[in-house]
Structure formats: structure tokens, C-alpha cells
Write a protein that holds these residues in place. Sequence first.
Motif, PDB file in Angstrom:
ATOM      1  N   TYR A  26      -7.628  16.340   5.569  1.00 58.68           N
ATOM      2  CA  TYR A  26      -7.490  15.612   6.839  1.00 58.68           C
ATOM      3  C   TYR A  26      -6.117  14.960   6.939  1.00 58.68           C
ATOM      4  O   TYR A  26      -5.448  15.046   7.981  1.00 58.68           O
ATOM      5  CB  TYR A  26      -8.577  14.538   6.965  1.00 58.68           C
ATOM      6  N   PHE A  27      -5.683  14.312   5.872  1.00 56.10           N
ATOM      7  CA  PHE A  27      -4.386  13.629   5.920  1.00 56.10           C
ATOM      8  C   PHE A  27      -3.229  14.622   6.041  1.00 56.10           C
ATOM      9  O   PHE A  27      -2.216  14.324   6.671  1.00 56.10           O
ATOM     10  CB  PHE A  27      -4.236  12.703   4.713  1.00 56.10           C
ATOM     11  N   LYS A  28      -3.395  15.802   5.478  1.00 52.58           N
ATOM     12  CA  LYS A  28      -2.409  16.864   5.687  1.00 52.58           C
ATOM     13  C   LYS A  28      -2.371  17.246   7.164  1.00 52.58           C
ATOM     14  O   LYS A  28      -1.303  17.432   7.754  1.00 52.58           O
ATOM     15  CB  LYS A  28      -2.755  18.093   4.853  1.00 52.58           C
ATOM     16  N   THR A  29      -3.560  17.379   7.743  1.00 49.96           N
ATOM     17  CA  THR A  29      -3.676  17.757   9.150  1.00 49.96           C
ATOM     18  C   THR A  29      -2.930  16.793  10.056  1.00 49.96           C
ATOM     19  O   THR A  29      -2.336  17.185  11.059  1.00 49.96           O
ATOM     20  CB  THR A  29      -5.175  17.799   9.549  1.00 49.96           C
ATOM     21  N   THR A  30      -2.953  15.517   9.702  1.00 49.85           N
ATOM     22  CA  THR A  30      -2.294  14.495  10.517  1.00 49.85           C
ATOM     23  C   THR A  30      -0.889  14.175  10.025  1.00 49.85           C
ATOM     24  O   THR A  30      -0.337  13.121  10.347  1.00 49.85           O
ATOM     25  CB  THR A  30      -3.136  13.209  10.537  1.00 49.85           C
ATOM     26  N   LYS A  31      -0.321  15.099   9.239  1.00 48.15           N
ATOM     27  CA  LYS A  31       1.062  14.952   8.753  1.00 48.15           C
ATOM     28  C   LYS A  31       1.253  13.667   7.948  1.00 48.15           C
ATOM     29  O   LYS A  31       2.330  13.068   7.966  1.00 48.15           O
ATOM     30  CB  LYS A  31       2.048  14.973   9.926  1.00 48.15           C
ATOM     31  N   PHE A  32       0.207  13.241   7.277  1.00 50.05           N
ATOM     32  CA  PHE A  32       0.259  12.032   6.436  1.00 50.05           C
ATOM     33  C   PHE A  32       0.737  10.805   7.231  1.00 50.05           C
ATOM     34  O   PHE A  32       1.444   9.944   6.724  1.00 50.05           O
ATOM     35  CB  PHE A  32       1.142  12.275   5.204  1.00 50.05           C
ATOM     36  N   SER A  33       0.298  10.757   8.494  1.00 49.07           N
ATOM     37  CA  SER A  33       0.664   9.632   9.357  1.00 49.07           C
ATOM     38  C   SER A  33      -0.395   8.541   9.343  1.00 49.07           C
ATOM     39  O   SER A  33      -0.281   7.551  10.051  1.00 49.07           O
ATOM     40  CB  SER A  33       0.870  10.129  10.790  1.00 49.07           C
ATOM     41  N   LYS A  34      -1.434   8.739   8.544  1.00 49.11           N
ATOM     42  CA  LYS A  34      -2.497   7.756   8.361  1.00 49.11           C
ATOM     43  C   LYS A  34      -2.691   7.585   6.859  1.00 49.11           C
ATOM     44  O   LYS A  34      -2.184   8.389   6.073  1.00 49.11           O
ATOM     45  CB  LYS A  34      -3.781   8.228   9.045  1.00 49.11           C
ATOM     46  N   TYR A  35      -3.438   6.562   6.473  1.00 47.03           N
ATOM     47  CA  TYR A  35      -3.504   6.207   5.059  1.00 47.03           C
ATOM     48  C   TYR A  35      -4.950   6.023   4.620  1.00 47.03           C
ATOM     49  O   TYR A  35      -5.784   5.532   5.371  1.00 47.03           O
ATOM     50  CB  TYR A  35      -2.678   4.935   4.820  1.00 47.03           C
ATOM     51  N   SER A  36      -5.221   6.420   3.385  1.00 52.44           N
ATOM     52  CA  SER A  36      -6.585   6.327   2.878  1.00 52.44           C
ATOM     53  C   SER A  36      -6.816   4.987   2.192  1.00 52.44           C
ATOM     54  O   SER A  36      -6.028   4.566   1.338  1.00 52.44           O
ATOM     55  CB  SER A  36      -6.864   7.449   1.877  1.00 52.44           C
ATOM     56  N   PRO A  37      -7.941   4.312   2.517  1.00 52.21           N
ATOM     57  CA  PRO A  37      -8.282   3.056   1.834  1.00 52.21           C
ATOM     58  C   PRO A  37      -9.035   3.302   0.529  1.00 52.21           C
ATOM     59  O   PRO A  37      -9.454   2.361  -0.127  1.00 52.21           O
ATOM     60  CB  PRO A  37      -9.179   2.351   2.856  1.00 52.21           C
ATOM     61  N   ARG A  38      -9.217   4.574   0.173  1.00 56.59           N
ATOM     62  CA  ARG A  38      -9.959   4.952  -1.026  1.00 56.59           C
ATOM     63  C   ARG A  38      -8.976   5.413  -2.108  1.00 56.59           C
ATOM     64  O   ARG A  38      -8.204   6.353  -1.907  1.00 56.59           O
ATOM     65  CB  ARG A  38     -10.943   6.071  -0.686  1.00 56.59           C
ATOM     66  N   THR A  39      -8.993   4.753  -3.252  1.00 51.86           N
ATOM     67  CA  THR A  39      -8.008   4.994  -4.308  1.00 51.86           C
ATOM     68  C   THR A  39      -7.941   6.450  -4.734  1.00 51.86           C
ATOM     69  O   THR A  39      -6.848   7.009  -4.885  1.00 51.86           O
ATOM     70  CB  THR A  39      -8.330   4.120  -5.536  1.00 51.86           C
ATOM     71  N   ALA A  40      -9.083   7.091  -4.920  1.00 52.58           N
ATOM     72  CA  ALA A  40      -9.091   8.480  -5.390  1.00 52.58           C
ATOM     73  C   ALA A  40      -8.366   9.403  -4.424  1.00 52.58           C
ATOM     74  O   ALA A  40      -7.659  10.335  -4.836  1.00 52.58           O
ATOM     75  CB  ALA A  40     -10.528   8.957  -5.587  1.00 52.58           C
ATOM     76  N   VAL A  41      -8.523   9.138  -3.136  1.00 52.63           N
ATOM     77  CA  VAL A  41      -7.852   9.970  -2.123  1.00 52.63           C
ATOM     78  C   VAL A  41      -6.366   9.627  -2.061  1.00 52.63           C
ATOM     79  O   VAL A  41      -5.512  10.522  -2.024  1.00 52.63           O
ATOM     80  CB  VAL A  41      -8.511   9.776  -0.745  1.00 52.63           C
ATOM     81  N   ALA A  42      -6.055   8.337  -2.062  1.00 51.18           N
ATOM     82  CA  ALA A  42      -4.653   7.910  -1.998  1.00 51.18           C
ATOM     83  C   ALA A  42      -3.857   8.445  -3.177  1.00 51.18           C
ATOM     84  O   ALA A  42      -2.697   8.879  -3.022  1.00 51.18           O
ATOM     85  CB  ALA A  42      -4.573   6.385  -1.944  1.00 51.18           C
ATOM     86  N   ASP A  43      -4.449   8.423  -4.362  1.00 49.08           N
ATOM     87  CA  ASP A  43      -3.762   8.923  -5.551  1.00 49.08           C
ATOM     88  C   ASP A  43      -3.518  10.432  -5.455  1.00 49.08           C
ATOM     89  O   ASP A  43      -2.454  10.931  -5.850  1.00 49.08           O
ATOM     90  CB  ASP A  43      -4.578   8.611  -6.810  1.00 49.08           C
ATOM     91  N   THR A  44      -4.501  11.157  -4.936  1.00 52.57           N
ATOM     92  CA  THR A  44      -4.342  12.600  -4.778  1.00 52.57           C
ATOM     93  C   THR A  44      -3.242  12.910  -3.765  1.00 52.57           C
ATOM     94  O   THR A  44      -2.439  13.831  -3.957  1.00 52.57           O
ATOM     95  CB  THR A  44      -5.668  13.241  -4.321  1.00 52.57           C
ATOM     96  N   ILE A  45      -3.199  12.126  -2.691  1.00 48.82           N
ATOM     97  CA  ILE A  45      -2.166  12.315  -1.673  1.00 48.82           C
ATOM     98  C   ILE A  45      -0.778  12.067  -2.249  1.00 48.82           C
ATOM     99  O   ILE A  45       0.173  12.827  -1.994  1.00 48.82           O
ATOM    100  CB  ILE A  45      -2.411  11.379  -0.472  1.00 48.82           C
ATOM    101  N   SER A  46      -0.645  11.011  -3.046  1.00 49.70           N
ATOM    102  CA  SER A  46       0.675  10.638  -3.571  1.00 49.70           C
ATOM    103  C   SER A  46       1.273  11.719  -4.466  1.00 49.70           C
ATOM    104  O   SER A  46       2.491  11.816  -4.613  1.00 49.70           O
ATOM    105  CB  SER A  46       0.588   9.319  -4.338  1.00 49.70           C
ATOM    106  N   SER A  47       0.407  12.546  -5.053  1.00 47.81           N
ATOM    107  CA  SER A  47       0.899  13.611  -5.931  1.00 47.81           C
ATOM    108  C   SER A  47       0.995  14.962  -5.220  1.00 47.81           C
ATOM    109  O   SER A  47       1.326  15.974  -5.835  1.00 47.81           O
ATOM    110  CB  SER A  47      -0.014  13.742  -7.152  1.00 47.81           C
ATOM    111  N   ASP A  48       0.706  14.959  -3.930  1.00 52.73           N
ATOM    112  CA  ASP A  48       0.739  16.207  -3.160  1.00 52.73           C
ATOM    113  C   ASP A  48       2.148  16.429  -2.603  1.00 52.73           C
ATOM    114  O   ASP A  48       2.638  15.600  -1.831  1.00 52.73           O
ATOM    115  CB  ASP A  48      -0.275  16.130  -2.017  1.00 52.73           C
ATOM    116  N   PRO A  49       2.796  17.524  -2.948  1.00 54.17           N
ATOM    117  CA  PRO A  49       4.162  17.791  -2.452  1.00 54.17           C
ATOM    118  C   PRO A  49       4.252  17.813  -0.929  1.00 54.17           C
ATOM    119  O   PRO A  49       5.289  17.458  -0.364  1.00 54.17           O
ATOM    120  CB  PRO A  49       4.476  19.180  -3.032  1.00 54.17           C
ATOM    121  N   ALA A  50       3.164  18.185  -0.265  1.00 52.25           N
ATOM    122  CA  ALA A  50       3.175  18.267   1.199  1.00 52.25           C
ATOM    123  C   ALA A  50       3.393  16.903   1.841  1.00 52.25           C
ATOM    124  O   ALA A  50       3.853  16.811   2.988  1.00 52.25           O
ATOM    125  CB  ALA A  50       1.863  18.874   1.699  1.00 52.25           C
TER     126      ALA A  50
END
Length: 439
Positions: A343-367
Amino acid sequence: MKRRALLGGLAGAAALAAAGCGSGKDSGSGGKTEVTIWQQKFTDQEDAWYKKAVAAYNAAQDKVKVVHQIVPADAWDQKMKAAQAAGKAPDVFTLNYNKVQGFARTSQIQALDGVIAADKWAGLQESVVGSISYKGKKYGYPMLVEPSAVLYYRKDLFAKAGLDPEKPPASWAELIDYGRKLTTKQVSGFSTAGNQIDMGWSTWGLQWNAAGHLPISDDWSQPRAGDPAYKQLLQAYQDLYKQGIMPKQPLAPYADATPFGQGKAAMMACGSWAASVLLSDFPKVVGNVGAAPMPSFDGDPTKPTATLGGWTWVIDGKSTKAQAAAEFIAYVLAGDPALLVDYFKTTKFSKYSPRTAVADTISSDPAAKENPWAQTIQDKVVKYAKPEPTYDWSISLAFGKAIEKALQGKDIDTALKEADAEIKDIIAKNNLAGQGTTS
């Protein structure tokens, strides 16, 4: 692409009959329990993700069939009221954080503590959990947060006006000074909310910044709009308008970044979601756009200038399928982080996850690096933002009216005094005293 594109028109009453929650098994679902979810219309990309998430859950188990419906934002309130009156409300629906406590207070939604296991709540930001809690119980599961106010600016126009492209305005005095220098016959120096409705919610963070509180006491018993500290906020808007720095008529609703992408404004206040619009629809201007916190009144960048809004999923107060609905919510929002990262990829990472597991996965995603402003917004805006207020919208609108009056050149002291009186009346008529907290 717009953050919440509107489709226009209301569905007929007949359509409601097919979308209800009902009870027990549904013969049209092969003996499965049918759970409905209504999602407010967002961008086409977000809508597609919701469909994908529903399909994934339906394929992952054989006891529940989830039926998904997209509802236009301008039709939402009327459609929901009609569905509730007919006993056809959806089991699950999307809801803004600022409405959760009010809906909980009036039993329009159910507490989730008993139907979503305790371990599924682990790793959620404490402040966000506070936004979905009422009297010690949790009434929604958080999906995302998005700061309501970010300053976007055109670096090339800064350079052309003799301003340092790497030094956006830090104070409102600087914002107005820069705005004068950036304004031309073709380009507005600064674009922001221009009517009482948009100013009612887009300035929540600035209200905090100006006075250190919102225009109602924490226990909702007393109006606080009369605080003289608010005068600087209204004065800033009055100056922007009077000096022709902001357009006389709004270029678009506050949430729409399109005019900025089209080059009609040199600076823009908008939410973090604007990044998605710029990246998707205006890729040629991306390299010339900078992002920064909205200026504070004293220039301190660590003071809040934005609130964290966003969306949560809730279960209707009259749904007879709470457990099945909760299992669906937990699968999507508290399950495998990969589904939400998509979902966050879909929105070009213009929104942020309040859930640590998701936020951590996003931070390591090259996209995630596709959004050049995401880290700045995370570090300089989200970090210092306040949760959205949860009091009745009429209170926000009363303060929005005060800003609009100032914008129109009316006396600022009088505008604040009238807002204070209106909020006092709202508190009395709605018996709000002692009903909640704003911080």
C-alpha cells in the motif's frame, strides 16, 4: 490524480439493500459468512490496493467472504446515514482518527479489544493508539498516518527570486517576506487553504504552534479561542491575503496539489499525500521541489505545525459479525507487513505507518527512495506533529470561520471573540464538558 477524487452522485436506495451486513451465513456466498467493507474513495491506485487486500483475504481462508464497496467522499455521510437507518450498514468501514472517539461515544462503532487479540496491538505508536481509544477501550485499528501540513516549494523559483533554494522559510515572518519576492502576475507566492472548511482542519497544527493548545480546553469544558496568542495566526493569513501573496480565490481545495504541480504557486501548504500527486502526475517538476516543515511563529522547527491524520478501520456498532470482521481487519492491518508495504508503495511512500514492523520494512525498501521528500517529512514533520483533535467538527469549523473573517479583512479580536462564544455554545448544546481530551 487527486487525494480523494470525487465521483459525484449518490447511489440509489436500491443499491443499499445489496450492501448490508445482515447476520449469519449468506446463501449467495457458498455458505460463508459475508462481511462487507465500505471504503471512502481515494486515488485510483489506493482503491486498487483495497481490492487486492480483500481478494488476498478471501483467497487465504474459506469461512468468510468479504465484499468491498468504494463510496465517493461527497456521498459518504448521506449514504452511511441511509444505510444505518435501513439496518444495512457495512460491517467494516474506513474512518478518520478525529471521528473515532465521537463515534465510540455514540455507539456507532464497537470496541475491538475483545475481538482482536492483544498481541496484534503490539508495536503501534502510543499516540496513534490514543487517537482510537475511548474510556480505556480501542475502537479502531490504525492503518496509516499522514501529516496535515508540509511546506513544498519550488527551488528554481527561489533561485530566480534571489532566495537560497536550500533555506526554506523557518518563521511566518520569513514566509511572508519570501512570498512577496516570489509572487508574480502568473505565479502566487504561497498557496494554502482559503475557506473556513479547509482552514478548520488544515490549521490544527498551526493552532497548536500559535498558542500551545487548541481552541477548547483539554476536558472540552471551556472555549479557548479567545487566547491572544491566536492573533498571530489570524494576522498571518490576513497579511498573506491583503498583500496578494496567496490567490484571491483558492486554486483548488487544500488537499489537492495539482495547481502547485502545474506551476501556479511557488510555495504550497499541503499534506504529505501531495508527494504522491507530484511524483505520479508532475515528474518533470520533482527535481525542482523541496519540502520542509511549515514555518513556526517563532522559528523553532521542533514545535508542532502539523497534526497526524489518517485512516483507521472500524466495526459498525450494530454489526452482528464482529468476530469475522475483526479477523479480516487483523489479517490486513496486523498481519504480514508485506501487504501493507505494498500500500505504501502504491502511494509513493507519501504516508507513514504507525506500526513498527511495517515502518521498519519500509525503511529497508529501496523503492522508498523514489520519494525524495519522505525522510525529511518523517524526521522534521511527523516527529513533532500532534495527533488530530477528536472533538466535534463544529468546533473546528468555528475556528475556521474566525480565520476566514481575518482573511476577509475583518477585525481579528472580534473574530476570535465570536469564535470563543460559538464554541462555548457548542459545548453547552452538545453536553461536551468532561467528555474527552484534545492532547
